[in-house]
Enzyme design. Sequence first.
Site, PDB file in Angstrom:
ATOM      1  CG  LEU A 341      -1.956  -1.035   1.355  1.00 33.65           C
ATOM      2  CD1 LEU A 341      -2.538  -1.051   2.758  1.00 33.65           C
ATOM      3  CD2 LEU A 341      -3.063  -0.769   0.352  1.00 33.65           C
ATOM      4  N   GLY A 344       7.366   3.696   3.961  1.00 38.03           N
ATOM      5  CA  GLY A 344       7.877   4.891   4.625  1.00 38.03           C
ATOM      6  C   GLY A 344       9.182   4.580   5.291  1.00 38.03           C
ATOM      7  N   GLY A 345       9.615   5.471   6.154  1.00 38.74           N
ATOM      8  CA  GLY A 345      10.886   5.289   6.823  1.00 38.74           C
ATOM      9  C   GLY A 345      10.930   4.025   7.652  1.00 38.74           C
ATOM     10  CG  ASP A 464       5.636  12.306  10.957  1.00 34.21           C
ATOM     11  OD1 ASP A 464       5.689  13.461  10.478  1.00 34.21           O
ATOM     12  OD2 ASP A 464       6.001  11.293  10.338  1.00 34.21           O
TER      13      ASP A 464
END
Length: 659
Positions: A341, A344-345, A464
């Site tokens: 999907l 990220g990090g 975040d």
Amino acid sequence: MSREFKLWKIVLILFFTLSSSTYHSNGKLIMEGSATFDSSGFTKLTNTSKHSYGHVFNSNPVLFKNSSFNFHFHFGIVPEHNHSGTHGMTCVLSPTRHLPGVSSDQYLGLFNKTTDGKTSNNIIAIELDIHKDEEFGDLDDNHVGININGLRSVISAPAGYYDDNDGKFHNLSLVSGKVMRLSIVYSQPDEQLNVTLSPAEFSETPLKPLLSLKRYLSPYIMEEMYLGFTASTGSVGAIHYMLNSVSGPEVDYPSFDISVVPTLPLYPKKVTDKTRIVLAACLILAMTVAFVTSLIGFFFYMRHKKVREVLEEWEVQYGPHRFAYKELFNATKGFKEKQILGSGGFGQVYKGTLPGSDAEIAVKRTSHGSSQGKSEFIAEISTIGRLRHPNLVRLLGYCRHKEDLFLVYDYMPNGSLDKYIYRSDKNENQERLSWDQRFKIIKDVASALLYLHQEWVQVIIHRDIKPANVLIDQEMNARLGDFGLAKLYDQGIDPQTSKVAGTFGYIAPEFLRTGRATTSTDVYAFGLVMLEVVCGRRLIERREAKNEEVLVDWILELWEEGKLFDAAEESICQETNRGEIELVLKLGVLCSYQAESVRPDMSAVMRILNGVLQLPDNLLDVVRAERLRGQPEISMGMLLDMNSMSTLPFTNSFISHGR
Ligand SMILES: *[C@@H]1O[C@H](CO)[C@@H](O)[C@H](O)[C@H]1NC(C)=O
Ligand SMILES: *[C@@H]1O[C@H](CO)[C@@H](O)[C@H](O)[C@H]1NC(C)=O
Ligand SMILES: *[C@@H]1O[C@H](CO)[C@@H](O)[C@H](O)[C@H]1NC(C)=O
Ligand SMILES: *[C@@H]1O[C@H](CO)[C@@H](O)[C@H](O)[C@H]1NC(C)=O
Ligand SMILES: *[C@@H]1O[C@H](CO)[C@@H](O)[C@H](O)[C@H]1NC(C)=O
Ligand SMILES: *[C@@H]1O[C@H](CO)[C@@H](O)[C@H](O)[C@H]1NC(C)=O
């Protein structure tokens, strides 16, 4: 027609249509969704399916217009886990015997997002709610409420009853799996609706009702009303039983009272549980054999012990949510690339379907070489594993396999907010959100942040906040996700200093300077997100007009020129929305203020969004100082200016950080 005659009629209809003997044979009841008859003769409104609902309706109307009514019924809720299930059931009077388009989960199979609260519903319902939904102002996860046309109860109380002898209140747990009785009495002359809950063992309804609503109900009651029951489940299962024992006034009619209170069946065990039992049985067998051949037995015992010791403490603590690697492997079709999907990090996120349940999940996998390793994983688990809020993405479980760590979340079919608000070639055909949807999303995120900052036992800083971390569920509710960066700190203790992390543009200036994350740094990022949602664009974008490139500067410029409204995305600009749009823009600017002490806390933000608290009229003067944004330090004079804000009506509540 006299009132008495009508009452007779009601009771007769109830008698003939709802008594268990006539239930099956004449098919007088209309069932929808997951509702069925149990083999033991009870009506099961829901089954083990998650996020489902069920209805049962009397096929004949019961004429309630201008009359009193009085009936009671028995029910019981068997939760999936001990004393924990979702979402609840209702007894409903409706002008129709179908409730079309209704939703499961918090909508209890009674309404959906659009129909909730509409005066045209003409629905009166008694809710037996086993889940605390903040959005409807629920008081706890075990309450009874009277609802008129919407899910926000007109009046509600924790489940329980008042003792006839000493008047003391006794708690009852709706999810105890025990049969209980609910009595609903409306007296038309007194204009009073009484609702009384009691254990099934009681032969008499307690004298003092649990809920008593003084209201003239006739305006809500159509000429013809149908009596029904609804229930829904969410991500935790519960089977809602309605026992076929509805009846009218006992005095005049044969009573349906259950002389021997039945025991409800246990919640069916999952297949995986069965496998576990089989495995356990095998183990016991092996142990018995081992006992006979003591040497081998001793060997087996030692081995078993060793395996136990390998389990880490945190794994034991959060044990129930552990998924087998095989389950996740199968669910994601072997972690196929096609299932990804996003990444990220922290690693990749895969879409999956849990075998056997059809439940869709999102599995976050932390890659082997990731610098953010196990400690982040454990932090994330221990944090969100225990958080429950309708606007947070739920963590369903986790798995550890070799060097890989997996987190399992509810799957959010509608993806993340950025897709909806930013224009790009990829999402050109993406339907633009209406203002109402945007405003709801903003409030949803605010509500989640308020929970994290002030309503949970510990203060949780998200660190975040950005549109990509706001997910949109099936009902277009916003849910905050990705707590990978969340750091806990206990109330009262100085926030820990930690390495700078977050997303460029959303990082508050003081965080860059000091590396300290506070609830106020979240408020800063949230302020920017509000602005992006209203303006439908990124914080910084290449624009033909240079002054439009930096969103915040542009908004301030427009505001000074008295054209603040022009900042909003064109498609949502309507005079009727003007007040709300300007409010959110101003609030967004205030939240993303450079000086930390000026930013409101989340409870103030929430109250402003709900219109309970006003923004001060001279906000522009205060914010004008913001034009100096970009200068390295705020001058002393400006600080004095800001301090003068303390004379403003909102300041005290604004500037109190933490609780
Ligand atoms: C629950 O009921 C729904 C609707 O009838 C059905 O599709 C589903 O298979 C049922 N689930 C189980 C576990 O029986
Ligand atoms: C109900 O009461 C209202 C006002 O009291 C009256 O206008 C109406 O005719 C009554 N309806 C019936 C069915 O009795
Ligand atoms: C179930 O939960 C209740 C209250 O939460 C507790 O008193 C009881 O001991 C629990 N029972 C089991 C078997 O865990
Ligand atoms: C809610 O139900 C109505 C029909 O009663 C339907 O028209 C509407 O689209 C539904 N809304 C949602 C959000 O499902
Ligand atoms: C009833 O439950 C509430 C909340 O769980 C608790 O605060 C209260 O003390 C309980 N009352 C009694 C009489 O047990
Ligand atoms: C409802 O309860 C109140 C006490 O709270 C009582 O005075 C009244 O008589 C009750 N009404 C009916 C119809 O039972």
